[in-house]
Design a protein around this motif. Structure first.
Motif, short mmCIF file in Angstrom:
data_model
loop_
_atom_site.label_atom_id
_atom_site.label_comp_id
_atom_site.label_asym_id
_atom_site.label_seq_id
_atom_site.Cartn_x
_atom_site.Cartn_y
_atom_site.Cartn_z
N ASP A 47 -6.46 2.97 13.89
CA ASP A 47 -7.30 2.37 14.92
C ASP A 47 -8.66 3.08 15.00
OD1 ASP A 47 -6.90 4.71 16.44
OD2 ASP A 47 -5.44 3.76 17.77
N GLU A 48 -9.49 2.63 15.92
CA GLU A 48 -10.85 3.18 16.08
C GLU A 48 -10.85 4.66 16.41
OE1 GLU A 48 -13.68 1.46 15.51
OE2 GLU A 48 -12.43 -0.24 14.92
N ALA A 49 -9.82 5.12 17.10
CA ALA A 49 -9.72 6.53 17.49
C ALA A 49 -9.16 7.40 16.36
CB ALA A 49 -8.85 6.68 18.73
N GLY A 50 -8.78 6.77 15.25
CA GLY A 50 -8.24 7.51 14.12
C GLY A 50 -6.73 7.70 14.17
N LYS A 51 -6.07 7.04 15.13
CA LYS A 51 -4.63 7.16 15.26
C LYS A 51 -3.94 6.11 14.38
CE LYS A 51 -0.87 7.30 18.54
NZ LYS A 51 -0.44 7.20 19.91
N ALA A 52 -2.91 6.54 13.63
CA ALA A 52 -2.19 5.65 12.73
C ALA A 52 -1.05 4.96 13.46
CB ALA A 52 -1.65 6.44 11.55
N HIS A 53 -0.87 3.66 13.18
CA HIS A 53 0.20 2.86 13.77
C HIS A 53 1.05 2.27 12.64
CE1 HIS A 53 -1.68 3.05 17.74
NE2 HIS A 53 -2.82 2.93 17.07
N TYR A 54 2.35 2.54 12.68
CA TYR A 54 3.28 2.10 11.64
C TYR A 54 3.30 0.59 11.50
CZ TYR A 54 7.74 1.21 9.35
OH TYR A 54 8.73 0.76 8.50
N LEU A 55 3.21 0.11 10.25
CA LEU A 55 3.35 -1.32 9.96
C LEU A 55 4.65 -1.61 9.23
CD1 LEU A 55 -0.28 -2.23 8.82
CD2 LEU A 55 0.81 -2.72 11.01
N SER A 56 4.91 -0.84 8.16
CA SER A 56 6.10 -1.10 7.35
C SER A 56 6.35 0.03 6.36
CB SER A 56 5.93 -2.41 6.57
OG SER A 56 7.08 -2.68 5.80
N GLY A 57 7.58 0.10 5.90
CA GLY A 57 7.91 0.95 4.77
C GLY A 57 7.71 0.15 3.50
N LEU A 58 7.34 0.81 2.42
CA LEU A 58 7.23 0.15 1.12
C LEU A 58 8.42 0.57 0.28
CD1 LEU A 58 4.27 -0.15 2.12
CD2 LEU A 58 3.62 -0.05 -0.26
N PHE A 59 9.18 -0.41 -0.18
CA PHE A 59 10.40 -0.17 -0.91
C PHE A 59 10.20 -0.49 -2.39
CE2 PHE A 59 11.40 -0.95 3.45
CZ PHE A 59 12.44 -0.07 3.74
N PRO A 60 10.58 0.42 -3.28
CA PRO A 60 10.41 0.16 -4.71
C PRO A 60 11.24 -1.03 -5.17
CG PRO A 60 11.37 2.34 -4.32
CD PRO A 60 11.19 1.70 -3.01
N THR A 61 10.73 -1.76 -6.14
CA THR A 61 11.47 -2.86 -6.77
C THR A 61 11.77 -2.44 -8.21
OG1 THR A 61 9.51 -4.00 -7.61
CG2 THR A 61 10.21 -4.55 -5.36
N LYS A 62 12.38 -3.34 -8.95
CA LYS A 62 12.69 -3.01 -10.35
C LYS A 62 11.45 -3.07 -11.24
CE LYS A 62 14.32 -7.65 -11.49
NZ LYS A 62 15.45 -8.42 -12.01
N TYR A 63 10.32 -3.52 -10.69
CA TYR A 63 9.07 -3.61 -11.45
C TYR A 63 8.15 -2.45 -11.09
CZ TYR A 63 10.82 -8.33 -12.03
OH TYR A 63 11.61 -9.40 -12.30
N THR A 64 7.62 -1.78 -12.09
CA THR A 64 6.69 -0.66 -11.88
C THR A 64 5.43 -1.15 -11.16
OG1 THR A 64 7.49 0.38 -13.89
CG2 THR A 64 5.39 1.17 -13.02
N GLY A 65 5.05 -0.45 -10.11
CA GLY A 65 3.83 -0.79 -9.38
C GLY A 65 3.98 -1.91 -8.37
N LEU A 66 5.21 -2.42 -8.18
CA LEU A 66 5.46 -3.50 -7.24
C LEU A 66 6.43 -3.01 -6.18
CD1 LEU A 66 4.86 -6.53 -6.62
CD2 LEU A 66 6.97 -7.04 -7.85
N TYR A 67 6.05 -3.17 -4.91
CA TYR A 67 6.87 -2.72 -3.79
C TYR A 67 7.10 -3.90 -2.85
CZ TYR A 67 6.03 2.02 -5.33
OH TYR A 67 6.00 3.16 -6.08
N SER A 68 8.18 -3.82 -2.10
CA SER A 68 8.53 -4.84 -1.12
C SER A 68 8.30 -4.26 0.28
CB SER A 68 10.00 -5.20 -1.31
OG SER A 68 10.40 -6.15 -0.36
N LEU A 69 7.80 -5.09 1.20
CA LEU A 69 7.59 -4.65 2.57
C LEU A 69 7.74 -5.83 3.51
CD1 LEU A 69 3.89 -4.36 3.51
CD2 LEU A 69 4.49 -4.89 1.18
N ASP A 70 7.88 -5.55 4.80
CA ASP A 70 7.90 -6.63 5.78
C ASP A 70 6.88 -6.32 6.86
OD1 ASP A 70 9.32 -4.54 6.97
OD2 ASP A 70 10.80 -5.83 7.88
N LEU A 71 6.17 -7.36 7.27
CA LEU A 71 5.13 -7.22 8.29
C LEU A 71 5.40 -8.20 9.41
CD1 LEU A 71 1.98 -7.06 5.98
CD2 LEU A 71 3.07 -5.16 7.18
#
Length: 105
Positions: A47-71
């Motif tokens: 945010d504007e104050a520099g505080k981070a807010h959690y959106l999602s975890g990134l989960f590895p897939t069987k493909y290199t460089g590709l991750y799964s997430l939910d928003l």
């Protein structure tokens, strides 16, 4: 959504989204006991104050460089599945709804 790397600090990489918002990606810093596939990274909005807010975890897939997430959908509040594809060594992250032109890296 396209995220472009703007910098990095100890344990985090910072991005600017094509929506004009700032994001950070951090490596998971704890063990997930009993989880077969724990997240590898956390995606957070800064945010504007520099505080981070959690959106999602990134989960590895069987493909290199590709991750799964939910928003969370801002209208319905439902969690929707997305793919995150890392391009140019992480210089760019492309986030697309799952099933739409799913990239196989």
């Amino acid at each position: 959504m396209i995220l472009k790397r703007t910098g990095e600090a100890r344990g985090a990489v910072f991005y600017m989204g094509d929506d004009g918002k700032k994001y950070q990606l951090r490596q998971v810093n704890r063990a997930y006991e009993g989880r077969a596939k724990p997240p590898a990274y956390y995606l957070e909005r800064v945010d504007e104050a520099g505080k981070a807010h959690y959106l999602s975890g990134l989960f590895p897939t069987k493909y290199t460089g590709l991750y799964s997430l939910d928003l969370r959908d801002e209208v319905t509040g439902c969690r929707l599945m997305y793919d995150a594809r890392f391009i140019l060594g992480g210089g760019v992250v492309e986030v697309k709804p799952k099933g739409k032109e799913r990239a196989r890296v």
